[in-house]
Design a protein around this motif. Structure first.
Motif, PDB file in Angstrom:
ATOM      1  N   VAL A  21      19.520   5.472  30.347  1.00 42.91           N
ATOM      2  CA  VAL A  21      18.877   4.215  30.729  1.00 42.91           C
ATOM      3  C   VAL A  21      19.601   3.616  31.929  1.00 42.91           C
ATOM      4  O   VAL A  21      20.831   3.545  31.956  1.00 42.91           O
ATOM      5  N   ASP A  23      19.634   0.026  34.033  1.00 42.69           N
ATOM      6  CA  ASP A  23      19.204  -1.373  34.052  1.00 42.69           C
ATOM      7  C   ASP A  23      19.611  -1.968  35.396  1.00 42.69           C
ATOM      8  O   ASP A  23      20.789  -2.252  35.636  1.00 42.69           O
ATOM      9  N   HIS A  40      21.832   4.657  23.036  1.00 40.76           N
ATOM     10  CA  HIS A  40      21.483   5.227  24.331  1.00 40.76           C
ATOM     11  C   HIS A  40      22.647   5.130  25.320  1.00 40.76           C
ATOM     12  O   HIS A  40      23.543   4.292  25.179  1.00 40.76           O
ATOM     13  N   VAL A  42      23.746   3.980  28.762  1.00 42.59           N
ATOM     14  CA  VAL A  42      23.201   2.930  29.616  1.00 42.59           C
ATOM     15  C   VAL A  42      24.101   2.696  30.831  1.00 42.59           C
ATOM     16  O   VAL A  42      25.324   2.584  30.698  1.00 42.59           O
ATOM     17  N   VAL A  91      14.692   6.118  31.289  1.00 40.98           N
ATOM     18  CA  VAL A  91      14.155   4.748  31.276  1.00 40.98           C
ATOM     19  C   VAL A  91      14.854   3.953  32.377  1.00 40.98           C
ATOM     20  O   VAL A  91      16.080   4.007  32.499  1.00 40.98           O
TER      21      VAL A  91
END
Length: 233
Positions: A21, A23, A40, A42, A91
Motif C-alpha cells: 500500500v 499512501d 499490510h 504500507v 493499493v
C-alpha cells in the motif's frame, strides 16, 4: 470512508493477502497505520514536517510487527516516480490531497503508474458538484449562488483551494488507465458540524446513516467529499 475502502479491498483481493500500500499525502498517518495494523505493508509519503512527526509518534507506540510494516518517506506526492518503480503497489491512496494541487493531472498519472495490474486507486476529493450545499445550509445565500459557477472555494483552514467534478475525474481516470470502478459520497449529513463538536452518543447510528447515504442516489451526489475507486487495467 475507511469502511468504503475496506469494501473495495475485500472485493478485489484474496482474504489474508498482504498488500503493498502507498499512501500519498498520508497526513498524520491515520489510514496508513490502520492498514498496517490490518497486516499490510504500507509506505506513507508526506512533505509536511509536523504531520510526519505526528505520524512517527503514533507509529512509535505500536507493537514491533506493525512498526516493521510501515515506512514513512518525506517527499512530494508528485515525485512518486523518484522514489518507487512503476507497478510497485497493489493499493494507492490519495485522500484529501487533490484540492491543494493546482494542476492535478501529473499527480494522478504518477499515482496510476505506481499500481500493479489490477491494483486499486483510492481518491478522496472535494465534490465540485456540491459546493453550494454548505453555504446554503448555513443561510449564506450569496455564497451559495456564487458556488454554482466555480470549483474554487475557501476551506475551514482559511486556504483557497479547489474541488473536482465527478464527470471530469471519471474521464481523467479512464485516460490514465485506472478507470472508475466505484464511487461514494462522504460527509453527506455531517459537513456542517462545527470543528471540535463532541462525538454524539449515537455515533454508530450516525455512521450507519452516513454509510448508507454515501452509496445511495441522490444523496451521495451532494456529499461534501467524493471517494472514487479506480482499477488499473
Amino acid at each position: 470512508m475507511a469502511r468504503q475502502l475496506d469494501e473495495q479491498i475485500a472485493g478485489r483481493f484474496a482474504v489474508g493477502r498482504r498488500l503493498r500500500v502507498l499512501d500519498v499525502g498520508m497526513g498524520q498517518g491515520t489510514q496508513a497505520l490502520r492498514l498496517a495494523r490490518a497486516g499490510h505493508q504500507v509506505t506513507g509519503v508526506e512533505r509536511d514536517p509536523t504531520m510526519i512527526a505526528t505520524a512517527r509518534d503514533a507509529l512509535t507506540g505500536q507493537p514491533e510487527g506493525i512498526r516493521e510494516r510501515m515506512r514513512i518517506v518525506e517527499g512530494d506526492g508528485r515525485d512518486t516516480g523518484v522514489h518507487f518503480l512503476p507497478g510497485s503497489f497493489d493499493v494507492v491512496l490519495c485522500h484529501g490531497v487533490l484540492m491543494y494541487v493546482e494542476e492535478p493531472d501529473p499527480l494522478l498519472a504518477g499515482l496510476a503508474r505506481m499500481l500493479a495490474p489490477g491494483g486499486l486507486l483510492s481518491l478522496v476529493v472535494r465534490n465540485g458538484d456540491a459546493l453550494a450545499m454548505r453555504p446554503g445550509l448555513h443561510g449564506d445565500w450569496a455564497g451559495s449562488l456564487a458556488a454554482f459557477d466555480t470549483t474554487d472555494y475557501r476551506n475551514r483552514l482559511g486556504l483557497d483551494v479547489r474541488a473536482d467534478r465527478l464527470a471530469t475525474l471519471t474521464a481523467k481516470l479512464a485516460g490514465i488507465g485506472a478507470p472508475l470502478h466505484a464511487w461514494y459520497g462522504v460527509r453527506v449529513f455531517t459537513d456542517t458540524a462545527p470543528d471540535g463538536a463532541p462525538v454524539p452518543d449515537d455515533l454508530e447510528t450516525l455512521l450507519a446513516a452516513e454509510e448508507r447515504a454515501g452509496r445511495t442516489d441522490p444523496y451521495r451526489a451532494v456529499a461534501a467529499l467524493l471517494h472514487l475507486c479506480g482499477v488499473r487495467g
